[in-house]
Design a protein around this motif. Structure first.
Motif, PDB file in Angstrom:
ATOM      1  N   GLY A 140       1.037  -1.097  -0.035  1.00 35.29           N
ATOM      2  CA  GLY A 140       0.026  -0.019  -0.122  1.00 35.29           C
ATOM      3  C   GLY A 140       1.034   1.398   0.081  1.00 35.29           C
ATOM      4  O   GLY A 140       0.259   2.311   0.267  1.00 35.29           O
ATOM      5  N   ILE A 168       1.958   3.563  -2.215  1.00 32.56           N
ATOM      6  CA  ILE A 168       1.815   4.575  -3.160  1.00 32.56           C
ATOM      7  C   ILE A 168       1.573   5.618  -2.523  1.00 32.56           C
ATOM      8  O   ILE A 168       2.057   6.595  -2.908  1.00 32.56           O
ATOM      9  N   ILE A 169       0.815   5.632  -1.383  1.00 35.11           N
ATOM     10  CA  ILE A 169       0.532   7.004  -0.691  1.00 35.11           C
ATOM     11  C   ILE A 169       1.645   7.702   0.028  1.00 35.11           C
ATOM     12  O   ILE A 169       1.999   8.641  -0.252  1.00 35.11           O
ATOM     13  N   HIS A 228       3.807  11.303  -0.935  1.00 39.03           N
ATOM     14  CA  HIS A 228       4.118  12.279  -0.020  1.00 39.03           C
ATOM     15  C   HIS A 228       5.801  12.543   0.074  1.00 39.03           C
ATOM     16  O   HIS A 228       6.007  13.743  -0.087  1.00 39.03           O
ATOM     17  N   MET A 254      -0.339  -1.091 -10.303  1.00 41.14           N
ATOM     18  CA  MET A 254      -1.802  -0.756 -10.581  1.00 41.14           C
ATOM     19  C   MET A 254      -2.130  -0.063 -12.185  1.00 41.14           C
ATOM     20  O   MET A 254      -1.034   0.121 -12.820  1.00 41.14           O
ATOM     21  N   VAL A 278      -6.182   7.645  -6.865  1.00 43.02           N
ATOM     22  CA  VAL A 278      -5.257   7.971  -5.651  1.00 43.02           C
ATOM     23  C   VAL A 278      -4.731   9.360  -5.596  1.00 43.02           C
ATOM     24  O   VAL A 278      -4.986  10.127  -4.457  1.00 43.02           O
ATOM     25  N   PHE A 290      -7.578  11.853  -5.177  1.00 43.92           N
ATOM     26  CA  PHE A 290      -8.506  11.859  -4.178  1.00 43.92           C
ATOM     27  C   PHE A 290      -8.249  12.534  -3.028  1.00 43.92           C
ATOM     28  O   PHE A 290      -8.988  13.117  -2.283  1.00 43.92           O
ATOM     29  N   TYR A 291      -7.039  12.727  -2.743  1.00 41.71           N
ATOM     30  CA  TYR A 291      -6.166  13.404  -1.613  1.00 41.71           C
ATOM     31  C   TYR A 291      -6.271  14.880  -1.717  1.00 41.71           C
ATOM     32  O   TYR A 291      -5.329  15.100  -2.731  1.00 41.71           O
ATOM     33  N   TYR A 311      -4.617  16.768  -0.209  1.00 40.64           N
ATOM     34  CA  TYR A 311      -3.116  17.259   0.292  1.00 40.64           C
ATOM     35  C   TYR A 311      -1.991  16.903  -0.924  1.00 40.64           C
ATOM     36  O   TYR A 311      -1.099  17.650  -0.795  1.00 40.64           O
ATOM     37  N   PHE A 312      -2.367  16.198  -1.974  1.00 39.50           N
ATOM     38  CA  PHE A 312      -1.553  16.056  -3.214  1.00 39.50           C
ATOM     39  C   PHE A 312      -2.165  17.013  -4.231  1.00 39.50           C
ATOM     40  O   PHE A 312      -3.268  17.044  -4.381  1.00 39.50           O
ATOM     41  N   GLY A 327      -1.779  10.418   6.386  1.00 42.08           N
ATOM     42  CA  GLY A 327      -2.916  10.650   5.790  1.00 42.08           C
ATOM     43  C   GLY A 327      -2.641  11.832   4.570  1.00 42.08           C
ATOM     44  O   GLY A 327      -1.477  12.170   4.666  1.00 42.08           O
ATOM     45  N   ALA A 328      -3.535  12.086   3.973  1.00 45.22           N
ATOM     46  CA  ALA A 328      -3.540  13.199   2.916  1.00 45.22           C
ATOM     47  C   ALA A 328      -4.413  14.072   2.664  1.00 45.22           C
ATOM     48  O   ALA A 328      -4.800  14.578   1.799  1.00 45.22           O
ATOM     49  N   ALA A 343      -7.857  14.109   3.526  1.00 44.79           N
ATOM     50  CA  ALA A 343      -9.103  13.621   3.379  1.00 44.79           C
ATOM     51  C   ALA A 343      -9.747  13.277   4.616  1.00 44.79           C
ATOM     52  O   ALA A 343      -9.485  12.535   5.481  1.00 44.79           O
ATOM     53  N   VAL A 351     -12.630  11.968   5.466  1.00 45.83           N
ATOM     54  CA  VAL A 351     -13.461  10.920   5.257  1.00 45.83           C
ATOM     55  C   VAL A 351     -12.307   9.650   5.900  1.00 45.83           C
ATOM     56  O   VAL A 351     -12.742   8.678   6.506  1.00 45.83           O
ATOM     57  N   CYS A 352     -11.020   9.864   5.525  1.00 41.72           N
ATOM     58  CA  CYS A 352     -10.195   8.742   6.123  1.00 41.72           C
ATOM     59  C   CYS A 352     -10.084   8.320   7.653  1.00 41.72           C
ATOM     60  O   CYS A 352      -9.418   7.587   8.030  1.00 41.72           O
ATOM     61  N   SER A 373      -7.274   3.392   2.665  1.00 48.96           N
ATOM     62  CA  SER A 373      -6.052   4.490   2.468  1.00 48.96           C
ATOM     63  C   SER A 373      -4.471   3.832   3.011  1.00 48.96           C
ATOM     64  O   SER A 373      -3.867   3.786   2.216  1.00 48.96           O
ATOM     65  N   ILE A 374      -4.560   2.915   4.015  1.00 51.18           N
ATOM     66  CA  ILE A 374      -3.369   2.337   4.395  1.00 51.18           C
ATOM     67  C   ILE A 374      -2.973   1.282   3.369  1.00 51.18           C
ATOM     68  O   ILE A 374      -1.810   0.874   2.989  1.00 51.18           O
ATOM     69  N   GLU A 375      -3.969   0.610   2.640  1.00 51.48           N
ATOM     70  CA  GLU A 375      -3.829  -0.318   1.747  1.00 51.48           C
ATOM     71  C   GLU A 375      -3.306   0.445   0.233  1.00 51.48           C
ATOM     72  O   GLU A 375      -3.078  -0.384  -0.762  1.00 51.48           O
ATOM     73  N   GLY A 376      -3.490   1.743   0.461  1.00 56.64           N
ATOM     74  CA  GLY A 376      -3.053   2.514  -0.868  1.00 56.64           C
ATOM     75  C   GLY A 376      -3.945   2.817  -1.644  1.00 56.64           C
ATOM     76  O   GLY A 376      -3.551   3.094  -3.230  1.00 56.64           O
ATOM     77  N   HIS A 377      -5.352   2.704  -1.439  1.00 52.17           N
ATOM     78  CA  HIS A 377      -6.408   3.153  -2.382  1.00 52.17           C
ATOM     79  C   HIS A 377      -6.963   4.528  -2.105  1.00 52.17           C
ATOM     80  O   HIS A 377      -6.511   5.012  -0.928  1.00 52.17           O
ATOM     81  N   ARG A 378      -7.936   4.800  -2.788  1.00 52.92           N
ATOM     82  CA  ARG A 378      -8.620   6.123  -2.573  1.00 52.92           C
ATOM     83  C   ARG A 378      -9.407   5.634  -1.093  1.00 52.92           C
ATOM     84  O   ARG A 378      -9.840   4.405  -0.844  1.00 52.92           O
ATOM     85  N   GLY A 379      -9.561   6.808  -0.331  1.00 51.32           N
ATOM     86  CA  GLY A 379     -10.222   6.471   1.090  1.00 51.32           C
ATOM     87  C   GLY A 379     -11.672   6.526   0.962  1.00 51.32           C
ATOM     88  O   GLY A 379     -12.244   7.716   1.717  1.00 51.32           O
ATOM     89  N   GLU A 380     -12.240   5.394   0.408  1.00 46.77           N
ATOM     90  CA  GLU A 380     -13.685   5.493   0.128  1.00 46.77           C
ATOM     91  C   GLU A 380     -14.011   4.196   1.274  1.00 46.77           C
ATOM     92  O   GLU A 380     -13.440   2.920   1.370  1.00 46.77           O
ATOM     93  N   CYS A 423     -16.786  11.751   0.029  1.00 42.14           N
ATOM     94  CA  CYS A 423     -15.916  11.178  -0.943  1.00 42.14           C
ATOM     95  C   CYS A 423     -16.602  10.434  -2.217  1.00 42.14           C
ATOM     96  O   CYS A 423     -16.032  10.077  -3.056  1.00 42.14           O
TER      97      CYS A 423
END
Ligand SMILES: Cc1cc2nc3c(=O)[nH]c(=O)nc-3n(C[C@H](O)[C@H](O)[C@H](O)COP(=O)(O)O)c2cc1C
Ligand code: SF4
Ligand code: FES
Lengths: 149, 406
Positions: free
Chosen positions: A17, A19-20, A24, A47, A55, A58-59, A61-62, B157-158, B160, B162-163, B172-179, B334
């Motif tokens: 996981g 990528i986030i 950063h 991916m 991804v 979505f955030y 901050y990015f 976090g970044a 969001a 909703v996270c 989000s920890i899994e590296g996905h969109r935080g839905e 989200c």
């Protein structure tokens, strides 16, 4: 010297996981995520490009695509709102000659809104490259900007 | 006059930030004690203390742990929720800055109880300095051997909101969109990478070593019977002292604002207080004698939530503040489910119209109808709670809306 983005991404490749965390790290190096780096991240983390874009966008901050060297974020959450965040926004826009969301032509400053940054003990709050400034007044804006050298 | 009670936060002269400072004050003894106990007895002790989650949902921590304990699998996770996105809240930051090892010790105790070896701290991206300090704390605790074979990793976090919702956090920890995920299954059974995962708030975890050390009865003797312990509150807005306090859960809202907060700034009168963050209900003067505990707050149609206390004086424009809040939810939705994606947008539109003098009576009834639908039909807590500021102000401050209608 900015390091190569593929190298930055590669450091996180083995992290599940990751990528986030990679995004950063890119932002720490560039202040934004270079557009080409998204495809590179997609490849590194197995991916689709669409997913990696999903991804990155979505955030809040990015930011994919260039930004200034100093990212100024103004908190507009309710406690900062009633403490006069709008006046701080007006002062910053006037000083820099740009509107919220824009970057100065010399690439030095970018103005962005943010929600609460967790420094609500002294509202209104802005952050410059993540460093919080508290109890900001419209009059004090010039002095804060002058420190960004 | 009501008194502050410092249990979680260090006393003024005390420095518990470093590993050395923390162990000098007896830190990591509780972990040792926990590891000498039978795991079920340990979970039972946490459950009996009636420690209820400080992240907003108020679920009994021991009961939650029991769900994960009961799943027979090799991989389980402990996740510390340090996303702290609720506007007006900064108590988790203060805890992580002043007693990071107390939180790590709490995580390690949880890990032992449920049978996990890996922990994650999901810290909001706005706190890079906290992440740095946490990594140092983890290193110190690992180097000294205090954590044993328990590993902890900090993930950022970044931005969001909703996270903070536990299943979105896991995504989000899994590296996905935080839905957020559809539930059930719930994270204690099927969480991170499909494995049993306990997500607990920073403040909840910080309490664990104290409960193990001093016992369930000690904890139960503090504050309100149905939501015992102390609670961290962050005072913002038009209160004289904008600060963090730690108080027993049986103090009233009035005591919080007047005894601890020093009353309203500039000798003005009180108008409203919103507790629990941006998704909390607005509370008028006549309800200020309510105790702050979880159940008492629910009983008046409000929430304790994150413990943010946002005070507004008589000059504040309620409709304007609620418009700002409605924009927050439109931005933070989200987009996974329609009632929230569409609903927060329409709600903001109507609030904007009303605030700018172009609203009609129909807007008020439509807001109420939409709000009720969202409370029921939204997939996660974000959409379900988004209407609360609108609905509670329509209820308690309707005249302010009416005065702005076209
Ligand atoms: C939109 C939304 C945001 C949330 N944000 C947070 C948060 O920032 N921190 C937190 O601990 N819990 C947050 N929660 C609650 C978590 O989903 C979860 O209930 C909590 O972390 C469980 O920990 P606890 O039992 O110790 O309270 C949020 C919930 C929702 C619906
Ligand atoms: S309620 Fe809102 S935030 Fe939650 S899943 Fe639906 S769209 Fe996403
Ligand atoms: S409300 Fe602006 S920093 Fe928290």
């Amino acid at each position: 010297m900015k390091s190569d983005y593929t190298e930055i991404i590669a450091a996180y490749k083995e992290k599940p996981g990751g990528i986030i965390e990679a995004y950063h790290a890119l932002q720490r190096a560039y202040n934004y995520i270079p557009e080409e780096a998204v495809a590179s991240a997609a490849q590194a983390f197995g991916m689709s490009k669409a997913e990696a874009w999903g991804v990155a966008t979505f955030y809040s901050y990015f930011k994919v695509g260039e930004r200034g060297r100093y990212i100024i974020r103004i908190c507009e959450s309710a406690p900062c709102h009633i403490a006069g965040a709008d006046k701080v926004v007006a002062a910053l826009e006037k000083h820099l000659g740009i509107k919220m969301g824009e970057t100065t032509p010399d690439g030095k400053f970018t103005l962005e809104f943010t929600e609460c940054v967790g420094q609500c003990q002294a509202t209104p709050v802005i952050t410059i490259n993540c460093k919080p400034y508290e109890d900001v007044t419209p009059e004090g804006v010039g002095e804060i900007l002058a420190k960004c050298q | 006059m009501a008194q502050e009670m410092r249990v979680l936060l260090p006393a003024d002269a005390e420095d518990l930030t470093s590993y050395q400072g923390y162990t000098n004050a007896g830190g990591y003894k509780a972990l040792e004690k926990a590891r000498s106990m039978d795991r079920l007895d340990l979970i039972e002790a946490v459950k009996n203390s009636n420690l209820r989650g400080r992240g907003g949902a108020g679920f009994n921590a021991g009961m939650k742990w029991r769900f994960s304990y009961s799943v027979d699998t090799d991989e389980k996770y402990v996740i510390c929720n340090a996303d702290e996105g609720e506007p007006g809240t900064y108590k988790d930051r203060i805890l992580l800055e002043t007693v990071p090892h107390r939180v790590l010790e709490g995580m390690a105790i949880c890990a032992y109880a449920i049978g996990a070896r890996q922990g994650y701290i999901y810290c909001r991206g706005e706190y890079p300095f906290v992440v740095e300090a946490l990594n140092q704390a983890i290193k110190d605790a690992k180097d000294s051997g205090a954590l044993g074979d328990f590993e902890v990793e900090v993930r950022m976090g970044a931005g969001a909101y909703v996270c903070g919702e536990e299943s979105a956090l896991i995504e989000s920890i899994e590296g996905h969109r935080g839905e957020p995920r559809f539930k059930p299954p719930f994270p204690p059974v099927t969480g991170l990478w499909g494995k049993p995962s306990i997500v607990n708030n920073v403040e909840t975890l910080a309490y664990i070593p104290l409960i193990v050390e001093k016992g369930s009865d000690w904890f139960k003797s503090i504050g309100a019977a149905n939501y015992p312990g102390t609670k961290l509150l962050t005072l913002t807005g038009d209160v004289v002292e904008r600060k963090i306090i730690e108080v027993p859960t049986d103090v009233t809202i009035r005591q919080v604002i007047y005894d601890f907060g020093g009353g309203i700034r500039g000798d003005k009168n009180f108008k409203a207080v919103q507790i629990g963050g941006t998704s909390g209900g607005f509370i008028p003067e006549e309800l200020l004698d309510t105790a702050i505990d979880f159940d008492s707050m629910n009983a008046i149609g409000a929430v304790l939530g994150s413990g943010a206390v946002f005070v507004m004086d008589e000059t504040r424009d309620i409709v304007d503040v609620v418009e700002r809040i409605a924009k927050f939810f439109e931005h933070e939705s989200c987009g996974k489910c329609i009632p929230c994606r569409e609903g927060t947008k329409r709600m903001h539109e109507m609030m904007e119209r009303i605030n700018h003098g172009q609203g009609t009576g129909d807007d008020l009834s439509n807001l109420e109808r939409l709000g009720l639908v969202m409370c029921k039909a939204c997939l996660c807590g974000l959409g379900q709670a988004a209407p609360a500021p609108v609905l509670t102000t329509l209820n308690h401050f309707r005249d302010e809306y009416k005065a702005k209608l076209n």
